[in-house]
Design an enzyme around this catalytic site. Structure first.
Site, mmCIF file in Angstrom:
data_model
loop_
_atom_site.group_PDB
_atom_site.id
_atom_site.type_symbol
_atom_site.label_atom_id
_atom_site.label_comp_id
_atom_site.label_asym_id
_atom_site.label_seq_id
_atom_site.Cartn_x
_atom_site.Cartn_y
_atom_site.Cartn_z
ATOM 1 N N ARG A 26 0.840 -1.208 0.000
ATOM 2 C CA ARG A 26 0.000 0.000 0.000
ATOM 3 C C ARG A 26 0.868 1.247 0.000
ATOM 4 O O ARG A 26 0.496 2.281 -0.533
ATOM 5 C CB ARG A 26 -0.961 0.015 1.205
ATOM 6 N N ASP B 40 -7.108 18.661 -13.887
ATOM 7 C CA ASP B 40 -7.416 17.310 -14.368
ATOM 8 C C ASP B 40 -7.207 17.342 -15.878
ATOM 9 O O ASP B 40 -7.947 17.997 -16.607
ATOM 10 C CB ASP B 40 -8.867 16.973 -14.001
ATOM 11 N N TYR C 134 -15.938 16.823 -14.470
ATOM 12 C CA TYR C 134 -16.388 15.443 -14.391
ATOM 13 C C TYR C 134 -17.431 15.294 -13.264
ATOM 14 O O TYR C 134 -17.255 15.845 -12.172
ATOM 15 C CB TYR C 134 -15.163 14.564 -14.129
ATOM 16 N N LYS D 219 -8.166 6.215 -19.056
ATOM 17 C CA LYS D 219 -8.567 6.722 -20.366
ATOM 18 C C LYS D 219 -7.396 6.637 -21.365
ATOM 19 O O LYS D 219 -7.003 5.543 -21.723
ATOM 20 C CB LYS D 219 -9.116 8.133 -20.209
HETATM 21 C C1 LIG Z 1 -12.945 9.206 -16.043
HETATM 22 C C2 LIG Z 1 -12.597 10.533 -15.499
HETATM 23 C C3 LIG Z 1 -12.323 10.710 -14.135
HETATM 24 C C4 LIG Z 1 -12.434 9.581 -13.139
HETATM 25 O O1 LIG Z 1 -11.509 8.585 -13.384
HETATM 26 P P1 LIG Z 1 -11.717 7.054 -12.891
HETATM 27 O O2 LIG Z 1 -10.472 6.389 -13.340
HETATM 28 O O3 LIG Z 1 -12.960 6.552 -13.539
HETATM 29 O O4 LIG Z 1 -11.866 7.123 -11.418
HETATM 30 C C5 LIG Z 1 -11.959 11.966 -13.708
HETATM 31 N N1 LIG Z 1 -11.886 13.004 -14.556
HETATM 32 C C6 LIG Z 1 -12.161 12.883 -15.864
HETATM 33 C C7 LIG Z 1 -12.071 14.073 -16.737
HETATM 34 C C8 LIG Z 1 -12.529 11.646 -16.377
HETATM 35 O O5 LIG Z 1 -12.815 11.520 -17.683
#
Ligand SMILES: *Cc1c(COP(=O)(O)O)cnc(C)c1O
Length: 427
Positions: A68, A198, A126, A223
């Site tokens: 962890r 982000d 998001y 992604k």
């Molecule tokens: C998918 C996404 C998230 C969250 O990510 P996870 O891996 O699903 O927790 C956060 N911000 C954006 C812009 C996203 O597309």
């Protein structure tokens, strides 16, 4: 201090069979240098002495103790991403890997705020980030004001003495809003706050926000970074001190990245520029081709000169890359949008983005389902909007698929006696 060497499988032993079974020889020590990073699944690491163990826990010496806290595989991934995001900088950039994008976002925000702190966040973020800020964090006394992040005066006006974080996305869903990162970094630094970005929709192959003044960049690695829709993870990069604070919070909260996922995400990085360059090129071609169809009311893609974020994207993004997501809004509202998505044969109806397959979703019934048509419209989103997360298929096939579905929709509305669509120029 030397322990009995039970790992040597030569000669007689006095140990019982179960003891021998859990102390199997580990094999000859060769000076291996694998080309691909190994998956270190061990949850715990052996030390020669108690002092060595204590020193690693205290950070006096480098090493691994417990999964962890750190694993070599997750560290390798975070290190690689930090190198990508920091490629244009001459200062040190560190990274931390997380079990998901939301794990990266929630841990970062918890690490950088305390009860009484204030956050200024983009309204176009998001959905789960929005509910984290508006729900959970508010319960712990962290207040967020949501603003139109492209309205810099509104951002400046929302800042308070207790503002700890300005939070935005490089490119945001579904209108592909582009944040003016240098301007936001200026506002954050005047306020003594941190700009947290982000950058999931951009990826480091389109924009590296640290180069434009961001303090912290984070991603859903699920992604573009993983890129194959088969691994869930997140990552945070920034200056060593801030990242150390975030790391401590990660260790206390526990959402560390599993080694198997770290392996896949690290592998994804190798082809990230190749995949993203192609996805961006296809998205640009797709947006231009589909924009001409008479059934289309609106296209949101920052590569188009008509997009309000085009100039900012030209300034901040790598040449010719405007992201791989395109939002297409056909005439006819919600039903038309759903019929358009349902009529696609090649693009798949599914959540997520950044993978090799082209995925689509009707925005109003999926990512923005909490909003009614009127609220969608005030956020600049048509009730019929369909988001295309472009994959690596051949562009001509994707374009033909979208045009065919648009043709079918247009014919249906025509035969249903719906006005407003001139099929005279249909291709
Ligand atoms: C998918 C996404 C998230 C969250 O990510 P996870 O891996 O699903 O927790 C956060 N911000 C954006 C812009 C996203 O597309």
């Amino acid at each position: 201090m030397e322990r009995q060497d039970d790992h040597d499988n030569r000669g007689k032993t006095t140990l019982g069979e179960n003891t021998r079974a859990v102390r199997l020889p580990s094999g000859p020590a060769v000076n291996e240098r694998p080309v691909r990073i190994p998956v270190h699944r061990s949850t715990t690491y052996e030390f020669a002495t108690s002092q060595e163990y204590a020193d690693v826990l205290d950070g006096v010496s480098r090493g691994y103790s417990y999964a962890r806290i750190d694993t070599p595989t997750a560290e390798a991934f975070a290190h690689a991403l930090a190198a990508m995001e920091g490629a244009g900088l001459d200062r040190e950039v560190r990274g931390q890997a997380f079990a998901s994008g939301m794990a990266a976002i929630s841990t970062t925000l918890l690490a950088l705020t305390a009860a009484g702190s204030h956050i200024v966040a983009s309204r176009a973020i998001y959905g789960n980030t929005y509910s984290l800020l508006d729900g959970l964090l508010r319960r712990f006394g962290v207040r967020t004001d949501f603003v139109d992040i492209t309205d810099l005066e509104a951002v400046r006006a929302a800042v308070r003495p207790e503002t700890a974080v300005i939070f935005t996305e490089t490119l945001s869903n579904p209108t592909m809003t582009v944040s003016d990162l240098p301007a936001l970094a200026g506002i954050a630094s005047d306020a003594g706050a941190r700009l947290v970005v982000d950058s999931t929709f951009a990826s480091p192959a389109v924009c590296r926000p640290l180069e434009h003044g961001a303090d912290i960049v984070l991603h859903s690695a699920t992604k573009y970074i993983g890129g194959h829709s088969d691994a869930t993870g997140g990552v945070v990069v920034g200056d060593p001190n801030t990242v150390a604070t975030i790391r401590s919070a990660r260790i206390d909260l526990g959402p560390s990245l599993a080694p198997d996922e770290a392996f896949l995400l690290h592998r994804g990085l190798e082809t990230l520029p190749l995949r993203v360059a192609r996805q961006c090129a296809t998205a640009a071609e797709f947006a231009a081709a589909v924009a001409g169809h008479p059934a289309v009311e609106r296209i949101d893609y920052p590569g188009l000169p008509t997009h309000p974020g085009h100039e900012t994207a030209l300034r901040l993004f790598d040449t010719g890359r405007f992201g791989g997501t395109v939002t297409v809004t056909p005439h006819g509202g919600r039903d038309a949008g759903m019929a358009f998505a349902d009529g696609l044969r090649l693009a798949t109806i599914a959540a997520s983005l950044g993978g090799t397959h082209t995925l689509v979703g009707h925005v109003g019934s999926t990512t923005h389902r909490q909003l009614d048509d009127a609220t969608l419209l005030t956020s600049g989103i048509g009730p019929g909007a369909v988001r295309f997360a472009i994959g690596i298929e051949d562009p001509a096939d994707l374009i033909a698929d979208a045009l065919a579905s648009l043709d079918r929709c247009a014919e249906e509305w025509e035969s249903a006696g719906q006005a407003g669509i001139d099929l005279g120029t249909s291709q």
